[in-house]
Every structure is written in C-alpha cells, then in structure tokens.
Design a protein around this motif. Structure first.
Motif, short mmCIF file in Angstrom:
data_model
loop_
_atom_site.label_atom_id
_atom_site.label_comp_id
_atom_site.label_asym_id
_atom_site.label_seq_id
_atom_site.Cartn_x
_atom_site.Cartn_y
_atom_site.Cartn_z
N PHE A 124 0.83 -0.99 -0.14
CA PHE A 124 -0.13 0.11 -0.11
C PHE A 124 0.96 1.88 0.33
N GLY A 125 0.75 1.57 -1.26
CA GLY A 125 2.06 2.91 -1.80
C GLY A 125 3.32 2.61 -0.78
N GLU A 126 3.86 1.61 -1.19
CA GLU A 126 5.32 1.33 -0.86
C GLU A 126 6.36 1.46 -3.10
N THR A 127 7.50 2.21 -2.20
CA THR A 127 8.28 2.23 -3.57
C THR A 127 8.67 1.36 -4.26
N LEU A 128 9.08 1.12 -5.26
CA LEU A 128 10.20 0.28 -5.59
C LEU A 128 10.67 0.33 -7.48
N SER A 129 11.63 -0.44 -6.87
CA SER A 129 12.21 0.41 -8.43
C SER A 129 11.84 -0.98 -9.89
N PHE A 130 11.89 -0.59 -10.95
CA PHE A 130 11.31 -1.84 -11.66
C PHE A 130 11.93 -1.80 -13.19
N MET A 131 12.53 -2.61 -14.20
CA MET A 131 13.35 -2.04 -14.98
C MET A 131 12.32 -2.66 -16.39
N GLN A 132 13.16 -2.22 -17.15
CA GLN A 132 12.15 -1.78 -19.17
C GLN A 132 12.57 -2.43 -19.48
N ASP A 133 11.84 -2.60 -20.98
CA ASP A 133 13.01 -2.86 -21.29
C ASP A 133 14.17 -2.06 -22.09
N THR A 134 13.92 -1.03 -22.67
CA THR A 134 15.27 0.29 -22.15
C THR A 134 16.65 -0.48 -21.31
N GLY A 135 16.53 -1.26 -20.67
CA GLY A 135 17.43 -1.03 -19.37
C GLY A 135 17.56 0.32 -18.48
N GLU A 136 16.57 0.81 -18.56
CA GLU A 136 16.49 1.33 -17.38
C GLU A 136 15.61 1.51 -16.20
N PRO A 137 15.89 1.74 -15.03
CA PRO A 137 14.47 1.41 -14.32
C PRO A 137 14.04 2.59 -13.54
#
Length: 98
Positions: free
Chosen positions: A7-20
């Motif tokens: 509930f409202g936690e900030t997480l980092s995700f990787m994109q296909d471009t290689g940029e998080p």
C-alpha cells in the motif's frame, strides 16, 4: 498460501530499455496499480517497452503511449483506477489458474 499486499511502497522496476523506474505500488500478486512518484497512474506498454502514463478507457486502464519519465499528457488526472469489475475479473482469473 500467504499473500502480502503493498500500500504505497516505492519499488524500482526495470524496463526493456534497460532503464529502471521508481513507481509507487498499490495491490498484491493478483492485482496491482502503479503510479509515478507524483501520483500519475502508469501501465507497462509492451509496444513501447516502458511504463507509460495510463488513461481510463471504458472499464480499463490503457497506455497513452507517453513514457512515464516524460511530462504527463495535458489534462491527465492523477490516481486513476480500472473498474472494480476489471479488478475482480483479474483476481478470479488468477485464482482459477492456481
């Protein structure tokens, strides 16, 4: 089975471009909604290979095609949600597949 919700936690995700990208997450393993740090709802756009701003189209959230690390489209509202029916359908589909 034990599930946890976020509930409202900030997480980092990787994109296909290689940029998080850092996104604020609301939900669990069956259904989650993602927002930029300033509150715009985003969805992962397979064609773009990145998280893009979302808009409500009918009962669903769909990509605007504008990557979330660019300026939000003019007039786009923050904190958008898919309909309750869409959420329930995805949860049922997930449970049926277990």
């Amino acid at each position: 089975m034990q599930m946890s919700a976020i509930f409202g936690e900030t997480l980092s995700f990787m994109q296909d471009t290689g940029e998080p990208i850092d996104l604020v997450v609301f939900g669990d393993d069956m259904f989650a909604r993602y927002e930029t740090l300033d509150g715009y709802t985003v969805v992962y756009d397979e064609e773009v290979g990145r998280y893009c701003y979302a808009e409500v189209r009918g009962p669903t959230l769909e990509s605007t095609g504008v990557p979330a690390d660019e300026r939000a489209p003019a007039g786009l509202n923050r904190h958008l949600h898919a309909s309750k029916e869409v959420r329930n359908q995805r949860v049922r589909s997930h449970l049926d597949g277990m």
